[in-house]
Design a protein around this motif. Structure first.
Motif, mmCIF file in Angstrom:
data_model
loop_
_atom_site.group_PDB
_atom_site.id
_atom_site.type_symbol
_atom_site.label_atom_id
_atom_site.label_comp_id
_atom_site.label_asym_id
_atom_site.label_seq_id
_atom_site.Cartn_x
_atom_site.Cartn_y
_atom_site.Cartn_z
ATOM 1 N N PHE A 57 0.814 -1.217 0.000
ATOM 2 C CA PHE A 57 0.000 0.000 0.000
ATOM 3 C C PHE A 57 0.850 1.271 0.000
ATOM 4 O O PHE A 57 0.433 2.299 -0.539
ATOM 5 C CB PHE A 57 -0.967 -0.003 1.174
ATOM 6 C CG PHE A 57 -2.146 -0.918 0.977
ATOM 7 C CD1 PHE A 57 -2.876 -0.882 -0.191
ATOM 8 C CD2 PHE A 57 -2.523 -1.816 1.970
ATOM 9 C CE1 PHE A 57 -3.963 -1.717 -0.391
ATOM 10 C CE2 PHE A 57 -3.610 -2.655 1.784
ATOM 11 C CZ PHE A 57 -4.332 -2.609 0.595
ATOM 12 N N LEU A 58 2.046 1.219 0.607
ATOM 13 C CA LEU A 58 2.919 2.394 0.539
ATOM 14 C C LEU A 58 3.405 2.632 -0.890
ATOM 15 O O LEU A 58 3.516 3.775 -1.343
ATOM 16 C CB LEU A 58 4.115 2.219 1.479
ATOM 17 C CG LEU A 58 3.885 2.550 2.956
ATOM 18 C CD1 LEU A 58 5.137 2.245 3.768
ATOM 19 C CD2 LEU A 58 3.469 3.997 3.150
ATOM 20 N N ILE A 59 3.694 1.553 -1.600
ATOM 21 C CA ILE A 59 4.178 1.677 -2.974
ATOM 22 C C ILE A 59 3.077 2.148 -3.915
ATOM 23 O O ILE A 59 3.278 3.025 -4.754
ATOM 24 C CB ILE A 59 4.762 0.337 -3.463
ATOM 25 C CG1 ILE A 59 6.040 0.004 -2.692
ATOM 26 C CG2 ILE A 59 5.052 0.387 -4.962
ATOM 27 C CD1 ILE A 59 6.609 -1.363 -3.000
ATOM 28 N N PHE A 60 1.898 1.572 -3.756
ATOM 29 C CA PHE A 60 0.823 1.826 -4.724
ATOM 30 C C PHE A 60 -0.284 2.731 -4.183
ATOM 31 O O PHE A 60 -1.357 2.808 -4.780
ATOM 32 C CB PHE A 60 0.197 0.492 -5.170
ATOM 33 C CG PHE A 60 1.158 -0.415 -5.865
ATOM 34 C CD1 PHE A 60 1.585 -0.146 -7.156
ATOM 35 C CD2 PHE A 60 1.640 -1.552 -5.223
ATOM 36 C CE1 PHE A 60 2.476 -0.986 -7.805
ATOM 37 C CE2 PHE A 60 2.531 -2.403 -5.859
ATOM 38 C CZ PHE A 60 2.957 -2.125 -7.150
ATOM 39 N N GLN A 61 -0.036 3.422 -3.081
ATOM 40 C CA GLN A 61 -1.128 4.174 -2.469
ATOM 41 C C GLN A 61 -1.683 5.270 -3.370
ATOM 42 O O GLN A 61 -2.906 5.456 -3.449
ATOM 43 C CB GLN A 61 -0.703 4.765 -1.116
ATOM 44 C CG GLN A 61 0.361 5.836 -1.167
ATOM 45 C CD GLN A 61 0.509 6.549 0.168
ATOM 46 O OE1 GLN A 61 -0.470 6.969 0.781
ATOM 47 N NE2 GLN A 61 1.740 6.662 0.658
ATOM 48 N N ARG A 62 -0.817 6.001 -4.101
ATOM 49 C CA ARG A 62 -1.316 7.109 -4.919
ATOM 50 C C ARG A 62 -2.244 6.631 -6.037
ATOM 51 O O ARG A 62 -3.375 7.133 -6.159
ATOM 52 C CB ARG A 62 -0.145 7.910 -5.479
ATOM 53 C CG ARG A 62 -0.593 9.208 -6.167
ATOM 54 C CD ARG A 62 0.604 10.050 -6.591
ATOM 55 N NE ARG A 62 0.189 11.286 -7.242
ATOM 56 C CZ ARG A 62 -0.118 12.401 -6.613
ATOM 57 N NH1 ARG A 62 -0.061 12.446 -5.292
ATOM 58 N NH2 ARG A 62 -0.491 13.481 -7.285
ATOM 59 N N PRO A 63 -1.842 5.655 -6.867
ATOM 60 C CA PRO A 63 -2.781 5.183 -7.899
ATOM 61 C C PRO A 63 -4.029 4.538 -7.313
ATOM 62 O O PRO A 63 -5.119 4.661 -7.886
ATOM 63 C CB PRO A 63 -1.956 4.171 -8.709
ATOM 64 C CG PRO A 63 -0.789 3.835 -7.859
ATOM 65 C CD PRO A 63 -0.517 5.014 -7.028
ATOM 66 N N LEU A 64 -3.890 3.872 -6.172
ATOM 67 C CA LEU A 64 -5.060 3.261 -5.539
ATOM 68 C C LEU A 64 -6.050 4.326 -5.070
ATOM 69 O O LEU A 64 -7.261 4.180 -5.245
ATOM 70 C CB LEU A 64 -4.628 2.379 -4.358
ATOM 71 C CG LEU A 64 -4.079 1.000 -4.692
ATOM 72 C CD1 LEU A 64 -3.549 0.328 -3.434
ATOM 73 C CD2 LEU A 64 -5.154 0.134 -5.343
ATOM 74 N N LEU A 65 -5.533 5.379 -4.475
ATOM 75 C CA LEU A 65 -6.409 6.441 -3.981
ATOM 76 C C LEU A 65 -7.134 7.133 -5.135
ATOM 77 O O LEU A 65 -8.317 7.468 -5.013
ATOM 78 C CB LEU A 65 -5.601 7.452 -3.169
ATOM 79 C CG LEU A 65 -5.089 6.955 -1.813
ATOM 80 C CD1 LEU A 65 -4.142 7.962 -1.182
ATOM 81 C CD2 LEU A 65 -6.250 6.650 -0.873
ATOM 82 N N PHE A 66 -6.442 7.329 -6.237
ATOM 83 C CA PHE A 66 -7.113 7.898 -7.415
ATOM 84 C C PHE A 66 -8.191 6.941 -7.927
ATOM 85 O O PHE A 66 -9.272 7.371 -8.345
ATOM 86 C CB PHE A 66 -6.106 8.191 -8.521
ATOM 87 C CG PHE A 66 -5.398 9.507 -8.366
ATOM 88 C CD1 PHE A 66 -6.122 10.687 -8.273
ATOM 89 C CD2 PHE A 66 -4.017 9.575 -8.304
ATOM 90 C CE1 PHE A 66 -5.489 11.915 -8.129
ATOM 91 C CE2 PHE A 66 -3.369 10.794 -8.164
ATOM 92 C CZ PHE A 66 -4.099 11.968 -8.072
#
Length: 258
Positions: free
Chosen positions: A116-125
């Motif tokens: 989740f730290l690695i992919f948090q930005r695309p996930l949040l979008f």
């Protein structure tokens, strides 16, 4: 397990047991929801940015639910098995199940935090964040993810207390964290001026206290499923392996982001 509690679980009427053990369990689930509700109430009242901050924190909810789901996956799967072992008077078998669940929760903490730290930005979008609120969402989620291990241990090991017939103690572990969160939120958010980050810190510190309460119980004299001595060695070896595999990619990705 003390003789009085064992006799109660073995001989008490089923309806009475369902009420005594089920009601605190339901109450614990309701209390656990307070974490998110309280954070939203205080965040929504932050001057000038409350509406956008509230929207940003709301976008993080799917990630938080996934983390809670994995802890429930381990705890609600392992605790009934441990309870069955206790009923069969196989205490060593129950201890092995508890030890395996502890290792699983710690390993999952490392995996979930890393992913989740690695992919948090695309996930949040993907979950609906916009450029206006993504900053608030990342502020809250980054701090929350650093405390994933506390969430996993608090929620994942708590069912092992209920499995011993001590539902009130299990409920108290959740209540302590929820009350502490209510107290810490205004201090961190408004008094210390930390805003959204303060809400995340308050939540994680509260979960850490709940996790400590659960662990102290499972290490104490009142538990029927004490943590085995060799579990610590198993945990350290497993964590070392997970850290060796998980953190180098994380550090590389974060370095590129910087």
């Amino acid at each position: 397990m003390d003789q009085k509690n064992e006799t109660r679980l073995g001989n008490a009427p089923l309806g009475k047991l369902l009420f005594q053990l089920g009601l605190p369990g339901v109450a614990a689930q309701v209390i656990n929801v307070l974490y998110n509700i309280v954070d939203r109430i205080y965040i929504g009242n932050i001057p000038e940015i409350g509406d956008m901050a509230l929207t940003g924190v709301g976008v993080t909810l799917p990630v938080i639910m996934v983390i809670s789901a994995f802890s429930a996956f381990v705890g609600m799967g392992g605790a009934p098995l441990a309870s069955i072992r206790l009923g069969a008077r196989d205490r060593e078998g129950a201890q092995r199940i508890l030890g395996s669940c502890i290792v699983s929760l710690l390993a999952l903490s490392v995996i979930l935090t890393t992913v989740f730290l690695i992919f948090q930005r695309p996930l949040l979008f993907a979950f609906g964040a916009s450029e206006r609120v993504i900053g608030y969402a990342q502020e809250y989620l980054t701090i929350y993810l650093c405390g994933t291990v506390f969430v996993q241990l608090a929620l994942g090991l708590n069912p092992f207390i209920s499995a011993q017939g001590k539902a009130k103690t299990a409920m108290l572990s959740v209540l302590i964290g929820a009350v502490l969160n209510i107290v810490l939120d205004p201090i961190f958010i408004f008094t210390l001026g930390m805003g959204v980050r303060g809400a995340a810190f308050a939540t994680i510190l509260s979960q850490a206290v709940s996790a400590l309460w659960v662990i102290c119980f499972l290490l104490g004299k009142r538990t029927a499923i004490p943590v085995q001595k060799n579990t610590s060695a198993l945990i350290s070896k497993s964590l070392a392996a997970w850290l060796a595999l998980a953190f180098p990619p994380l550090l590389c990705r974060q370095r590129k982001a910087w």
